[in-house]
Design a protein around this motif. Structure first.
Motif, PDB file in Angstrom:
ATOM      1  N   ALA A   1      40.998  38.264  47.534  1.00 27.63           N
ATOM      2  CA  ALA A   1      41.128  36.804  47.397  1.00 27.63           C
ATOM      3  C   ALA A   1      39.815  36.144  47.010  1.00 27.63           C
ATOM      4  O   ALA A   1      38.737  36.645  47.351  1.00 27.63           O
ATOM      5  N   ASP A   2      39.905  35.022  46.297  1.00 27.35           N
ATOM      6  CA  ASP A   2      38.701  34.211  46.066  1.00 27.35           C
ATOM      7  C   ASP A   2      38.691  32.977  46.968  1.00 27.35           C
ATOM      8  O   ASP A   2      37.628  32.481  47.327  1.00 27.35           O
ATOM      9  N   VAL A   3      39.874  32.502  47.358  1.00 28.93           N
ATOM     10  CA  VAL A   3      39.972  31.351  48.275  1.00 28.93           C
ATOM     11  C   VAL A   3      40.878  31.766  49.435  1.00 28.93           C
ATOM     12  O   VAL A   3      41.980  32.274  49.221  1.00 28.93           O
TER      13      VAL A   3
ATOM     14  N   GLU B   1      30.378  35.537  53.854  1.00 29.57           N
ATOM     15  CA  GLU B   1      29.336  36.390  53.263  1.00 29.57           C
ATOM     16  C   GLU B   1      29.887  37.289  52.163  1.00 29.57           C
ATOM     17  O   GLU B   1      29.148  37.779  51.323  1.00 29.57           O
ATOM     18  N   MET B   2      31.222  37.531  52.174  1.00 22.83           N
ATOM     19  CA  MET B   2      31.838  38.322  51.101  1.00 22.83           C
ATOM     20  C   MET B   2      31.997  37.491  49.831  1.00 22.83           C
ATOM     21  O   MET B   2      32.542  37.973  48.833  1.00 22.83           O
ATOM     22  N   GLY B   3      31.586  36.227  49.898  1.00 21.41           N
ATOM     23  CA  GLY B   3      31.647  35.379  48.701  1.00 21.41           C
ATOM     24  C   GLY B   3      32.973  34.649  48.560  1.00 21.41           C
ATOM     25  O   GLY B   3      33.259  34.072  47.517  1.00 21.41           O
ATOM     26  N   LYS B   4      33.786  34.662  49.607  1.00 19.84           N
ATOM     27  CA  LYS B   4      35.078  33.965  49.498  1.00 19.84           C
ATOM     28  C   LYS B   4      34.886  32.491  49.845  1.00 19.84           C
ATOM     29  O   LYS B   4      34.075  32.163  50.714  1.00 19.84           O
TER      30      LYS B   4
ATOM     31  N   ARG C   1      42.041  31.845  41.700  1.00 20.14           N
ATOM     32  CA  ARG C   1      42.593  33.016  40.999  1.00 20.14           C
ATOM     33  C   ARG C   1      43.586  33.716  41.917  1.00 20.14           C
ATOM     34  O   ARG C   1      44.684  34.073  41.534  1.00 20.14           O
ATOM     35  N   HIS C   2      43.182  33.907  43.191  1.00 25.00           N
ATOM     36  CA  HIS C   2      44.037  34.576  44.163  1.00 25.00           C
ATOM     37  C   HIS C   2      43.851  33.940  45.554  1.00 25.00           C
ATOM     38  O   HIS C   2      42.988  34.360  46.326  1.00 25.00           O
TER      39      HIS C   2
END
Ligand code: ATP
Length: 253
Positions: free
Chosen positions: A155-157, A173-176, A72-73
């Motif tokens: 960001a996701d990636v 840990e932030m889920g990225k 996505r971002h």
């Protein structure tokens, strides 16, 4: 001859090019003295890897391209070593994947942030992020945890080459979804990455771009299949095995 005046057929070509660029980076105020040390550590691993992209790294680079294309971002995080070593290649990768570029430093100073952003812009980057610094990576002290809220914060990636282990862990840990480029398969950054790429940044970034161009017309199912087939443990094991082989090469000769 390459742009760094190192003959292309020199047996230590990549290592000499890398040294020239890092030296130049220090002179420009882009790369820190710590960065020189990081470079030395990386070189030792590259020597053992045979200074080439091993097949498992090439696979990981294709997965990285698929992840960046599907994100996505996507954001490419750039520190002083990355800016000095591969400024043009980072700009090309951002263009091929629609990723943002964000300057992200372990030792953050406004001066160095600005110098790196300017250098990337000289190399064609548009809208370099990182200078706003209005976002945080939870669990890290202020300087080390500062990011842009609409950059890495959103960001996701994230591609994080040559990242410090703590920050790599905190970003995960932030889920990225983290793609790490690091020559040391034992480094904490490589160990915590969703996609560890055990390769020299000077070979890895252009190769991710080549894969991204190759996958540009792939549909979502094809990209998902590339990503699902990846085994991070196997990639780390393959690099470790190659390094061990490199370390015993003389005995076998
Ligand atoms: P960690 O905290 O992740 O365990 P570290 O303390 O070794 O790692 P640093 O010394 O901050 O981390 O970062 C340097 C890392 O970058 C090393 O693992 C080194 O192998 C890697 N490195 C240095 N130069 C390159 C390069 N040109 N390409 C890829 N990786 C590199």
């Amino acid at each position: 001859m390459s742009d760094d005046h190192v003959p292309d057929d020199h047996p230590r070509h990549d290592s000499l090019v890398t040294r020239h660029r890092i030296e130049d980076g220090v002179e420009r105020g882009i790369t820190s003295k710590q960065g020189l040390i990081a470079e030395g550590r990386g070189e030792a691993f590259d020597y053992l890897l045979g200074e080439e992209t091993i097949p498992s790294a090439d696979d990981a680079e294709r997965v990285a391209a698929a992840l960046l294309l599907r994100a996505r971002h996507p954001v490419l995080s750039v520190n002083g070593n990355v800016a000095a070593l591969v400024p043009d290649d980072i700009v090309d990768l951002a263009a091929a994947t629609g990723a943002d570029i964000e300057v992200n430093l372990f030792g953050r100073t406004e001066e160095r942030m600005r110098a790196i952003a300017d250098y990337l812009e000289e190399h064609g980057a548009e809208d370099v992020k990182g200078l706003t610094g209005d976002g945080r990576i939870p669990g890290l002290s202020h300087d080390r945890g500062t990011v842009d809220a609409d950059g890495i914060g959103d960001a996701d990636v994230v591609l994080v080459p040559l990242e410090d282990g703590d920050r790599a862990e905190a970003l995960g840990e932030m889920g990225k979804t983290e793609i790490v480029v690091d020559l040391n398969p034992l480094s904490r950054s490589a160990q915590v990455a969703a996609v560890p790429i055990i390769d020299n940044i000077i070979r890895a970034v252009p190769n991710i771009t080549r894969h991204a161009r190759d996958l540009a017309d792939a549909d979502d199912a094809e990209l998902a299949a590339v990503i699902e087939g990846f085994d991070r443990e196997a990639a780390l094991d393959a690099a470790e095995a190659r390094i061990r082989e490199g370390a015993t090469r003389r005995e076998d000769d």
